[in-house]
Design an enzyme around this catalytic site. Structure first.
Site, PDB file in Angstrom:
ATOM      1  N   HIS A  72       0.840  -1.224   0.000  1.00  0.00           N
ATOM      2  CA  HIS A  72       0.000   0.000   0.000  1.00  0.00           C
ATOM      3  C   HIS A  72       0.868   1.265   0.000  1.00  0.00           C
ATOM      4  O   HIS A  72       0.456   2.314   0.493  1.00  0.00           O
ATOM      5  CB  HIS A  72      -0.950   0.044   1.201  1.00  0.00           C
ATOM      6  CG  HIS A  72      -1.727  -1.216   1.403  1.00  0.00           C
ATOM      7  ND1 HIS A  72      -2.954  -1.440   0.839  1.00  0.00           N
ATOM      8  CD2 HIS A  72      -1.422  -2.338   2.100  1.00  0.00           C
ATOM      9  CE1 HIS A  72      -3.398  -2.639   1.185  1.00  0.00           C
ATOM     10  NE2 HIS A  72      -2.469  -3.221   1.949  1.00  0.00           N
ATOM     11  N   LYS A  74      17.907  21.193 -11.026  1.00  0.00           N
ATOM     12  CA  LYS A  74      17.221  19.919 -11.235  1.00  0.00           C
ATOM     13  C   LYS A  74      17.937  18.902 -12.101  1.00  0.00           C
ATOM     14  O   LYS A  74      18.668  19.233 -13.021  1.00  0.00           O
ATOM     15  CB  LYS A  74      15.837  20.165 -11.836  1.00  0.00           C
ATOM     16  CG  LYS A  74      14.922  20.822 -10.831  1.00  0.00           C
ATOM     17  CD  LYS A  74      13.491  20.552 -11.131  1.00  0.00           C
ATOM     18  CE  LYS A  74      13.132  19.120 -10.859  1.00  0.00           C
ATOM     19  NZ  LYS A  74      11.797  18.836 -11.366  1.00  0.00           N
ATOM     20  N   SER A  85      16.573  20.858 -16.214  1.00  0.00           N
ATOM     21  CA  SER A  85      15.384  21.666 -16.454  1.00  0.00           C
ATOM     22  C   SER A  85      15.822  22.991 -17.053  1.00  0.00           C
ATOM     23  O   SER A  85      16.827  23.564 -16.621  1.00  0.00           O
ATOM     24  CB  SER A  85      14.665  21.896 -15.124  1.00  0.00           C
ATOM     25  OG  SER A  85      13.869  23.058 -15.194  1.00  0.00           O
ATOM     26  N   GLU A 126      10.986   8.071 -16.909  1.00  0.00           N
ATOM     27  CA  GLU A 126       9.627   8.568 -17.191  1.00  0.00           C
ATOM     28  C   GLU A 126       9.161   8.133 -18.580  1.00  0.00           C
ATOM     29  O   GLU A 126       7.995   7.785 -18.781  1.00  0.00           O
ATOM     30  CB  GLU A 126       9.600  10.090 -17.084  1.00  0.00           C
ATOM     31  CG  GLU A 126       9.788  10.584 -15.667  1.00  0.00           C
ATOM     32  CD  GLU A 126      10.059  12.081 -15.624  1.00  0.00           C
ATOM     33  OE1 GLU A 126       9.141  12.837 -15.322  1.00  0.00           O
ATOM     34  OE2 GLU A 126      11.194  12.499 -15.911  1.00  0.00           O
TER      35      GLU A 126
END
Ligand code: ARG
Length: 467
Positions: A156, A283, A277, A290
């Site tokens: 979970h 970043k 970025s 992804e």
């Protein structure tokens, strides 16, 4: 000249003429088309349709086409070609004259595309197999180098129990081994040769189907000409297989992304597979992961496209079947890229073992082991569970862990607690107590890793023995 213009008195609508062509995408089947055409040419010669010298010049022309294509992709420029079959016929006529025009004797594009696509899927499965082994090896290497390092495992997405990092990694190896097996099943089922099926009813000459099948590395000829020319099960099955593979990779990618987030801080992303970025200078984004996660949707989309394209089709060949090519090509390219990229990320990423161990040691992940400890003292497990639950609640109020409580404090929850409780709930003890096959006990994980390597090795041996 078109392959079918004799019966027509009016030219096609120009827009439709362009739109119905498959050459823009099926040109990539040229190697398979050349191989299948060589087999057909030899069968025609055996049937006495081609003379020895015609066969020789056809085979030389086919060889020439193969090399010209490998040397220069520009070779595929042809505004007239309707599809790859037409393209090859045009080249063969240029190179071998009448022999080129004879090649289409007793065959149909319906059996050709069914054969080419099978060969393409078979080649792709072989390429994916190699990439899968490389990925599984990268996982096994990482698992080996993780040794007995521990990490929190979740159910979970809540911290549940500690496991070995190697145990976590091997989970993905198991999924990929199943993907491999599924693809091999698909390969075995597709490996039958449609050549000799003609347009629908079988070739109009008694061609040596066994010989053609053997030459192309198929197990045997297909059993039914109508089935052979209309069947795209192999395409559907292949794309379904790589969809499941994509789902597995997406789950892995998601976990690595999550573990690389500062809040988890357990994985250092590789610069080789990340990007920055344009706005936020600090970043580093997990783009490769992804994309892998995103491509799983694309693969599943192709699987659905194939199902829909085949639904309700009457026998046998219908032009709808041309629509089954692009999803196969896209799924082949996508899955290969995903597996290769995943292997690269796997190799180049780094784990922060200290941080993983620290988070495996807190958050009551020894609660189940603590309840089992009480059970070993004769307390019924349900009561032990209740007692540990109350102790956890007590600790939460105090901001401490179970092992921080003194023996007297513990005894208020159950008189069965004793001094040996503390050694039963250390990280090592908790890991060690999962001593079942498939459990996270370090010796079990070592055995699992060894067994995985044996399995991969056996598959690779079988592959080399075949080649
Ligand atoms: N380009 C066609 C396809 O991919 C080849 C088969 C054409 N057959 C036909 N009867 N028009 O399906």
């Amino acid at each position: 000249m078109k392959m079918w213009s004799g019966r027509f008195r009016r030219p096609l609508n120009p827009e439709f003429e362009q739109w119905q062509r498959s050459f823009p995408f099926d040109k990539r089947l040229l190697p398979q088309e050349v191989a299948a055409s060589s087999a057909h040419a030899r069968a025609l010669a055996r049937a006495g349709v081609l003379s020895a010298s015609e066969l020789k010049s056809l085979l030389a022309a086919l060889e020439h086409v193969k090399h010209a294509f490998e040397a220069d992709p520009q070779f595929l420029e042809d505004r007239e070609a309707e599809d790859v079959h037409h393209f090859l016929e045009r080249r063969l006529v240029e190179l071998a004259g009448d022999a080129g025009l004879k090649l289409h004797t007793a065959r149909s594009r319906n059996e050709q595309i069914a054969t080419d696509l099978r060969l393409f899927v078979r080649d792709t499965i072989d390429a994916i197999e190699g990439a899968l082994f490389a990925l599984i090896e990268a996982i096994a290497e990482k698992a080996k180098s993780a040794g007995t390092a521990a990490m929190p495992a979740h159910t979970h997405l809540q911290a549940a129990e500690p496991v070995l990092v190697a145990h976590w990694l091997l989970t993905y190896a198991e999924m990929l081994m199943r993907d491999h097996a599924r693809l091999q099943d698909c390969r075995a089922r597709l490996n039958y040769c449609p050549l000799g099926s003609g347009a629908i009813a079988g070739a109009t000459l008694s061609l040596d189907r066994e010989g053609m099948a053997r030459e192309l590395g198929f197990t045997a000829p297909t059993a039914n000409s109508m089935d052979a020319t209309s069947d795209r099960d192999f395409a559907i099955e292949f794309v379904q297989c790589v969809s499941i593979l994509g789902i597995h990779l997406s789950r892995w990618a998601e976990e690595v992304i999550l573990f690389a987030a500062r809040e988890f801080g357990c994985v250092r992303l590789p610069e080789t597979y990340s990007t920055g970025s344009s706005a936020l200078p600090q970043k580093m984004n997990p783009d490769a992961l992804e994309l892998i996660r995103g491509k799983a949707g694309r693969l599943a989309g192709s699987a659905l496209t194939l199902l829909m394209a085949s639904k309700g089709l009457p026998l046998a060949y219908n032009k709808d079947l041309q629509e089954t090519q692009e999803p196969v090509f896209d799924a082949a390219d996508t899955s290969l890229h995903c597996v290769r990229t995943a292997a690269g990320v796997m190799r180049d990423c780094e784990f922060d073992f200290a941080r993983m161990a620290a988070s495996a040691e807190c958050g009551f992940m020894n609660a189940m082991a603590a309840a089992t400890y009480l059970a070993s003292k004769g307390v019924p497990f349900r009561s032990a569970h209740e007692a540990i639950g109350k102790a956890v609640s007590f600790c939460l109020e105090r901001g401490c862990e179970l092992a921080d409580l003194g023996l007297e404090e513990l005894k208020q929850f159950s008189p069965a607690f004793d001094q040996d409780f503390y050694s039963a709930v250390t990280l090592d003890a908790v890991l060690g107590c999962h001593d079942v096959p498939g459990g996270t006990n370090p010796a079990r994980v070592r055995a699992a890793l060894f067994e995985l390597e044996q399995r991969v090795h056996a598959l690779q041996e079988a592959l080399h023995a075949h080649a």
